[in-house]
Design a protein around this motif. Sequence first.
Motif, PDB file in Angstrom:
ATOM      1  N   SER A 214       0.834  -1.198   0.000  1.00  0.00           N
ATOM      2  CA  SER A 214       0.000   0.000   0.000  1.00  0.00           C
ATOM      3  C   SER A 214       0.873   1.255   0.000  1.00  0.00           C
ATOM      4  N   PRO A 215       0.355   2.360  -0.542  1.00  0.00           N
ATOM      5  CA  PRO A 215       1.118   3.613  -0.520  1.00  0.00           C
ATOM      6  C   PRO A 215       1.430   4.052   0.907  1.00  0.00           C
ATOM      7  N   ALA A 216       2.623   4.603   1.108  1.00  0.00           N
ATOM      8  CA  ALA A 216       3.036   5.054   2.431  1.00  0.00           C
ATOM      9  C   ALA A 216       3.591   6.470   2.338  1.00  0.00           C
ATOM     10  N   PHE A 217       3.435   7.207   3.438  1.00  0.00           N
ATOM     11  CA  PHE A 217       3.895   8.588   3.487  1.00  0.00           C
ATOM     12  C   PHE A 217       4.506   8.864   4.856  1.00  0.00           C
ATOM     13  N   GLY A 218       5.569   9.647   4.848  1.00  0.00           N
ATOM     14  CA  GLY A 218       6.087  10.168   6.090  1.00  0.00           C
ATOM     15  C   GLY A 218       5.330  11.437   6.437  1.00  0.00           C
ATOM     16  N   GLN A 219       4.787  11.502   7.638  1.00  0.00           N
ATOM     17  CA  GLN A 219       4.043  12.683   8.077  1.00  0.00           C
ATOM     18  C   GLN A 219       4.939  13.527   8.971  1.00  0.00           C
ATOM     19  N   TYR A 220       5.111  14.796   8.578  1.00  0.00           N
ATOM     20  CA  TYR A 220       5.954  15.720   9.325  1.00  0.00           C
ATOM     21  C   TYR A 220       5.089  16.825   9.922  1.00  0.00           C
ATOM     22  N   LEU A 221       5.372  17.181  11.170  1.00  0.00           N
ATOM     23  CA  LEU A 221       4.725  18.303  11.838  1.00  0.00           C
ATOM     24  C   LEU A 221       5.803  19.289  12.256  1.00  0.00           C
ATOM     25  N   GLY A 222       5.684  20.511  11.753  1.00  0.00           N
ATOM     26  CA  GLY A 222       6.714  21.497  12.063  1.00  0.00           C
ATOM     27  C   GLY A 222       8.078  21.078  11.577  1.00  0.00           C
ATOM     28  N   GLY A 223       8.117  20.303  10.499  1.00  0.00           N
ATOM     29  CA  GLY A 223       9.381  19.850   9.939  1.00  0.00           C
ATOM     30  C   GLY A 223       9.976  18.636  10.618  1.00  0.00           C
ATOM     31  N   GLU A 224       9.341  18.158  11.699  1.00  0.00           N
ATOM     32  CA  GLU A 224       9.856  17.007  12.445  1.00  0.00           C
ATOM     33  C   GLU A 224       9.058  15.751  12.114  1.00  0.00           C
ATOM     34  N   PRO A 225       9.703  14.585  12.113  1.00  0.00           N
ATOM     35  CA  PRO A 225       8.983  13.334  11.823  1.00  0.00           C
ATOM     36  C   PRO A 225       7.942  13.054  12.891  1.00  0.00           C
ATOM     37  N   PHE A 226       6.744  12.717  12.462  1.00  0.00           N
ATOM     38  CA  PHE A 226       5.642  12.488  13.396  1.00  0.00           C
ATOM     39  C   PHE A 226       5.103  11.069  13.295  1.00  0.00           C
ATOM     40  N   ALA A 227       4.838  10.597  12.075  1.00  0.00           N
ATOM     41  CA  ALA A 227       4.224   9.277  11.916  1.00  0.00           C
ATOM     42  C   ALA A 227       4.443   8.776  10.500  1.00  0.00           C
TER      43      ALA A 227
ATOM     44  N   ASP B 240       5.491   6.354  15.233  1.00  0.00           N
ATOM     45  CA  ASP B 240       6.818   5.850  15.586  1.00  0.00           C
ATOM     46  C   ASP B 240       7.843   6.372  14.578  1.00  0.00           C
ATOM     47  N   PRO B 241       8.475   7.510  14.853  1.00  0.00           N
ATOM     48  CA  PRO B 241       9.465   8.071  13.924  1.00  0.00           C
ATOM     49  C   PRO B 241      10.655   7.162  13.651  1.00  0.00           C
ATOM     50  N   ARG B 242      10.839   6.103  14.449  1.00  0.00           N
ATOM     51  CA  ARG B 242      11.949   5.171  14.181  1.00  0.00           C
ATOM     52  C   ARG B 242      11.778   4.482  12.835  1.00  0.00           C
ATOM     53  N   LEU B 243      10.558   4.495  12.312  1.00  0.00           N
ATOM     54  CA  LEU B 243      10.308   3.865  11.014  1.00  0.00           C
ATOM     55  C   LEU B 243      10.853   4.694   9.854  1.00  0.00           C
ATOM     56  N   PHE B 244      11.119   5.965  10.081  1.00  0.00           N
ATOM     57  CA  PHE B 244      11.522   6.834   8.970  1.00  0.00           C
ATOM     58  C   PHE B 244      12.807   6.365   8.281  1.00  0.00           C
ATOM     59  N   PRO B 245      13.887   6.053   9.016  1.00  0.00           N
ATOM     60  CA  PRO B 245      15.089   5.567   8.327  1.00  0.00           C
ATOM     61  C   PRO B 245      14.851   4.277   7.552  1.00  0.00           C
ATOM     62  N   LEU B 246      14.006   3.401   8.064  1.00  0.00           N
ATOM     63  CA  LEU B 246      13.708   2.142   7.374  1.00  0.00           C
ATOM     64  C   LEU B 246      13.123   2.408   5.994  1.00  0.00           C
ATOM     65  N   PHE B 247      12.363   3.498   5.871  1.00  0.00           N
ATOM     66  CA  PHE B 247      11.732   3.848   4.601  1.00  0.00           C
ATOM     67  C   PHE B 247      12.512   4.909   3.818  1.00  0.00           C
ATOM     68  N   GLY B 248      13.725   5.199   4.260  1.00  0.00           N
ATOM     69  CA  GLY B 248      14.554   6.160   3.546  1.00  0.00           C
ATOM     70  C   GLY B 248      14.066   7.588   3.669  1.00  0.00           C
ATOM     71  N   LEU B 249      13.316   7.886   4.720  1.00  0.00           N
ATOM     72  CA  LEU B 249      12.784   9.234   4.926  1.00  0.00           C
ATOM     73  C   LEU B 249      13.745  10.055   5.781  1.00  0.00           C
ATOM     74  N   PRO B 250      13.895  11.352   5.476  1.00  0.00           N
ATOM     75  CA  PRO B 250      14.770  12.202   6.298  1.00  0.00           C
ATOM     76  C   PRO B 250      14.167  12.443   7.665  1.00  0.00           C
ATOM     77  N   MET B 251      15.021  12.770   8.632  1.00  0.00           N
ATOM     78  CA  MET B 251      14.552  13.022   9.991  1.00  0.00           C
ATOM     79  C   MET B 251      14.171  14.486  10.211  1.00  0.00           C
ATOM     80  N   SER B 252      14.136  15.247   9.138  1.00  0.00           N
ATOM     81  CA  SER B 252      13.575  16.598   9.171  1.00  0.00           C
ATOM     82  C   SER B 252      13.139  16.930   7.757  1.00  0.00           C
ATOM     83  N   PHE B 253      12.181  17.836   7.655  1.00  0.00           N
ATOM     84  CA  PHE B 253      11.648  18.181   6.332  1.00  0.00           C
ATOM     85  C   PHE B 253      11.315  19.661   6.294  1.00  0.00           C
ATOM     86  N   ALA B 254      11.896  20.351   5.343  1.00  0.00           N
ATOM     87  CA  ALA B 254      11.631  21.774   5.152  1.00  0.00           C
ATOM     88  C   ALA B 254      11.313  22.001   3.681  1.00  0.00           C
TER      89      ALA B 254
END
Length: 317
Positions: free
Chosen positions: A264-277, A296-310
């Motif tokens: 299924s499609p997946a998305f990294g959700q960021y709040l205020g530029g910080e990983p949220f879900a 669980d922001p620990r999932l972000f590296p597993l999916f190749g997502l940055p730990m901040s987003f601007a």
Amino acid sequence: MEELERHRAELTGYCYRMLGSGFEAEDAVQETLVKAWRGLDRYDPDRAPLRSWLFHIATNVCLDMLRGAQRRARAMDLGPAGSPGPDLGPPLPGQAWITPIPDRRVLPSDPAELAVERETVRLAFVAALQHLPPRQRAVLILRDVLRWSAAEVAELLEGSVASVNSALQRARATLSEVPARDGLSGVPGHGGEVDRRLLARYVDAFERYDVSGLVALLHEDATMSMPPFAWWLRGREDIRKAMLAADAPCGGSRLVPAGTANGSPAFGQYLGGEPFALLVVEVSGDRVSGTTTYLDPRLFPLFGLPMSFAGPPRIGE
């Protein structure tokens, strides 16, 4: 080691179906490959192909990891749907949950095989597998998912063909009795392609916190869950009430595509530029059938997502 690495994706898919956790699956595969590397001098290709030998090691690693472990589940497997409201209940520990895994880590690149195997890592199917005792789980995955023969499975598990067939029969019977509340039960079939325009509309409505727009994209009996909370909702109306009553806690969120998780499609959700879900969006036809928001922001590296987003501001911001 390169020859061993060629089997990593298939082994990861197998271990993930066995364990129900992307993190544990990767740990199991790493342990498998290390054990294989250390034991290469004792490996006899005349006794078993390399692939079978690796699966034998991986099975033993998984069975060891499953000793004493509780069954992992989705929120829908833990109790009835809740009611819209602020009380989500206490969070459950991480080991209680089926957690997602990127498709690219477990599925083949061949499009002909991808469509079939994608269904075998759906969250609902992996959750259903957790109802099986570990050895029955291994038998069913090897026979019905990976299409090994009964003789091959018997050799891998160091048992008889009769015992494998018996275990498979019991496993299929158990899965047929697992409540198919949401998604698959039993061995899955074929899924369709996701409507990219639907996803674009969903992301747009989500980022604007347009509750009416979001709800319009849901199936009538869509589900919403948020691990680590066992609380979950079913139905557009309850989801609408919950979102309206929540005073837009996710307002201003940005969604960054994270490929596909469990088909299924997946998305990294960021709040205020910080990983949220990590948000997994399940689609059926032209509507969203369910969303799982892994807090669980620990999932972000597993999916190749940055730990901040601007990223660039939305139009109108």
